[in-house]
Scaffold this active site. Structure first.
Site, PDB file in Angstrom:
ATOM      1  N   HIS A 110      20.225  14.673  54.278  1.00  0.00           N
ATOM      2  CA  HIS A 110      18.946  15.381  54.366  1.00  0.00           C
ATOM      3  C   HIS A 110      17.943  14.581  53.531  1.00  0.00           C
ATOM      4  O   HIS A 110      18.126  14.433  52.319  1.00  0.00           O
ATOM      5  CB  HIS A 110      19.144  16.797  53.800  1.00  0.00           C
ATOM      6  CG  HIS A 110      17.945  17.674  53.876  1.00  0.00           C
ATOM      7  ND1 HIS A 110      17.493  18.231  55.065  1.00  0.00           N
ATOM      8  CD2 HIS A 110      17.080  18.120  52.913  1.00  0.00           C
ATOM      9  CE1 HIS A 110      16.431  18.991  54.818  1.00  0.00           C
ATOM     10  NE2 HIS A 110      16.152  18.936  53.525  1.00  0.00           N
ATOM     11  N   ASP A 167      11.862  29.197  43.430  1.00  0.00           N
ATOM     12  CA  ASP A 167      11.474  28.947  42.041  1.00  0.00           C
ATOM     13  C   ASP A 167      10.387  29.936  41.661  1.00  0.00           C
ATOM     14  O   ASP A 167       9.661  30.424  42.530  1.00  0.00           O
ATOM     15  CB  ASP A 167      10.959  27.507  41.898  1.00  0.00           C
ATOM     16  CG  ASP A 167      12.114  26.533  41.724  1.00  0.00           C
ATOM     17  OD1 ASP A 167      13.111  26.920  41.092  1.00  0.00           O
ATOM     18  OD2 ASP A 167      12.013  25.395  42.201  1.00  0.00           O
ATOM     19  N   PHE A 223      10.032  15.607  38.978  1.00  0.00           N
ATOM     20  CA  PHE A 223      10.981  16.340  39.833  1.00  0.00           C
ATOM     21  C   PHE A 223      12.351  16.465  39.161  1.00  0.00           C
ATOM     22  O   PHE A 223      12.955  17.519  39.153  1.00  0.00           O
ATOM     23  CB  PHE A 223      11.194  15.611  41.160  1.00  0.00           C
ATOM     24  CG  PHE A 223      10.063  15.746  42.142  1.00  0.00           C
ATOM     25  CD1 PHE A 223       9.009  16.615  41.912  1.00  0.00           C
ATOM     26  CD2 PHE A 223      10.051  14.999  43.314  1.00  0.00           C
ATOM     27  CE1 PHE A 223       7.970  16.729  42.813  1.00  0.00           C
ATOM     28  CE2 PHE A 223       9.013  15.113  44.225  1.00  0.00           C
ATOM     29  CZ  PHE A 223       7.975  15.973  43.970  1.00  0.00           C
ATOM     30  N   SER A 225      18.600  14.821  58.783  1.00  0.00           N
ATOM     31  CA  SER A 225      17.491  15.777  58.802  1.00  0.00           C
ATOM     32  C   SER A 225      16.408  15.336  57.831  1.00  0.00           C
ATOM     33  O   SER A 225      16.687  14.613  56.858  1.00  0.00           O
ATOM     34  CB  SER A 225      17.996  17.169  58.428  1.00  0.00           C
ATOM     35  OG  SER A 225      18.747  17.121  57.225  1.00  0.00           O
ATOM     36  N   GLU A 259      12.989  16.668  55.546  1.00  0.00           N
ATOM     37  CA  GLU A 259      12.305  17.853  54.982  1.00  0.00           C
ATOM     38  C   GLU A 259      10.810  17.577  54.759  1.00  0.00           C
ATOM     39  O   GLU A 259      10.438  16.514  54.270  1.00  0.00           O
ATOM     40  CB  GLU A 259      12.975  18.246  53.657  1.00  0.00           C
ATOM     41  CG  GLU A 259      12.321  19.455  53.007  1.00  0.00           C
ATOM     42  CD  GLU A 259      13.053  19.906  51.759  1.00  0.00           C
ATOM     43  OE1 GLU A 259      14.271  20.131  51.816  1.00  0.00           O
ATOM     44  OE2 GLU A 259      12.379  20.036  50.718  1.00  0.00           O
TER      45      GLU A 259
END
Ligand code: FAD
Length: 303
Positions: A279, A109, A218, A15, A17
């Site tokens: 993912h 978040d 990140f 997958s 994102e």
């Protein structure tokens, strides 16, 4: 197609994102990337849910357009941030009306400038509450997030796992992990999750590094660790974007190959099954993910 059904019949799943862009130029980049990644036949693609009002409707519009125009199964992310139960109910119903049957249920978040998550009045406090809420509203397939290196707000790994089990028991069909760079971290986590009674598939979250400053930001935010050899290699590229790209792609391809291929013939390796799926966090760009697929195919790894 419900992702849980795909997982029941085909493993590993792949997958990609994406996030809803804020500008027209970003929108063009997103659709170009989607078109370039579509030939890789992902099992599903997901679109994140922002903290601000306008990007939220964009998530719904983008997933609906992906389904309609590209024929790829989409999953909409949904968070508890800034929404009452009534507002969440409306969003969930709108997804149902558009035949979007897969939702990634998240707490979210805190919005920019706010230090901690505060549940809105009349809203939900934890992703587990959102999972239960979605379950009550329709026959959706529900995914949720998990953290091999522990969620930054959790008191300990054990507490985090306890709440994860609670979330899964509320009705989660599968989990997607936060990005990680050391496969041992993922395998240890999956082992602990199974011991805790969590039996749903845990898809591995992989982010190819294409920008060193960005990945430092990140990882600081989400608590993931950049292993020393990768960090040193990225530091030695001295900001050369091409070098950073090939370092990131090579590392991620190697990581995916190891995740997909269980150790064979090594009597000292701990036996473990391959991952149920990967993912890819694409950041709306296609070249890194395409290069990883190319490398894996050349190495005869089925993707
Ligand atoms: P929760 O499962 O609610 O957990 C959050 C914290 O609360 C954890 O420390 C947990 O241990 C603790 N906790 C959970 N339940 C309880 C309880 N009942 N009592 C006490 N403590 C509890 N963010 C976005 O804003 N939009 C997105 O689209 C998005 N997509 C994501 C996709 C993935 C795959 C991942 C891994 C993360 C994503 N995030 C997104 C980030 C996510 O919203 C944050 O990591 C957020 O801080 C936690 O969300 P959660 O759903 O894991 O929360």
């Amino acid at each position: 197609m419900l992702i849980r059904e795909r997982l029941a019949h085909k493993r590993p799943v792949f997958s990609f994102e994406f996030f809803p862009p804020k500008t027209e130029k970003g929108e063009a980049v997103l659709w170009r990337s989607l078109e370039q990644l579509a030939p890789l036949s992902p099992d599903f693609v997901s679109v994140t849910y922002g903290a601000g009002g306008s990007t939220r409707t964009r998530t719904l519009d983008i997933v609906a357009r992906i389904k309609r125009e590209l024929g790829i199964e989409p999953m909409a992310h949904l968070t508890c941030v800034g929404a009452t139960r009534d507002e969440l109910a409306r969003t969930i119903d709108q997804l149902g009306d558009r035949e979007i049957c897969n939702i990634l249920a998240l707490r979210g978040d805190p919005p920019k400038g706010e230090a901690a998550f505060v549940a809105p009045e009349g809203g939900l406090r934890h992703a587990s509450e959102l999972v239960a809420f979605i379950r009550e509203r329709g026959p959706f397939c529900i995914g949720a997030a998990c953290y091999p290196e522990v969620h930054p707000e959790a008191e300990s790994g054990a507490t985090d796992l306890k709440w994860l089990k609670h979330k899964v028991d509320a009705g989660v069909d599968f989990l997607i992990s936060q990005l990680f760079f050391d496969n041992a971290t993922y395998h240890d986590f999956v082992g602990r999750a199974i011991e805790a009674g969590i039996t749903v598939p845990i898809l591995a979250g992989v982010m190819p590094v294409t920008n060193y400053e960005q990945i430092q930001r990140f990882t600081q935010m989400c608590g993931a660790t950049i292993p020393a050899p990768l960090r040193q290699r990225l530091q030695s590229t001295e900001g050369d974007p091409q070098e950073v790209f090939w370092t990131g792609v090579s590392y991620a391809a190697h990581q995916c190959r190891a995740l997909l291929t269980p150790p064979v013939g090594d009597p000292f390796a701990t036996p473990r099954p391959g991952v149920p799926g990967i993912h890819f966090y694409t950041l709306n760009k296609s070249p890194a993910t395409r290069a990883i697929f190319e490398i894996l195919r050349l190495a005869h790894v089925a993707v």
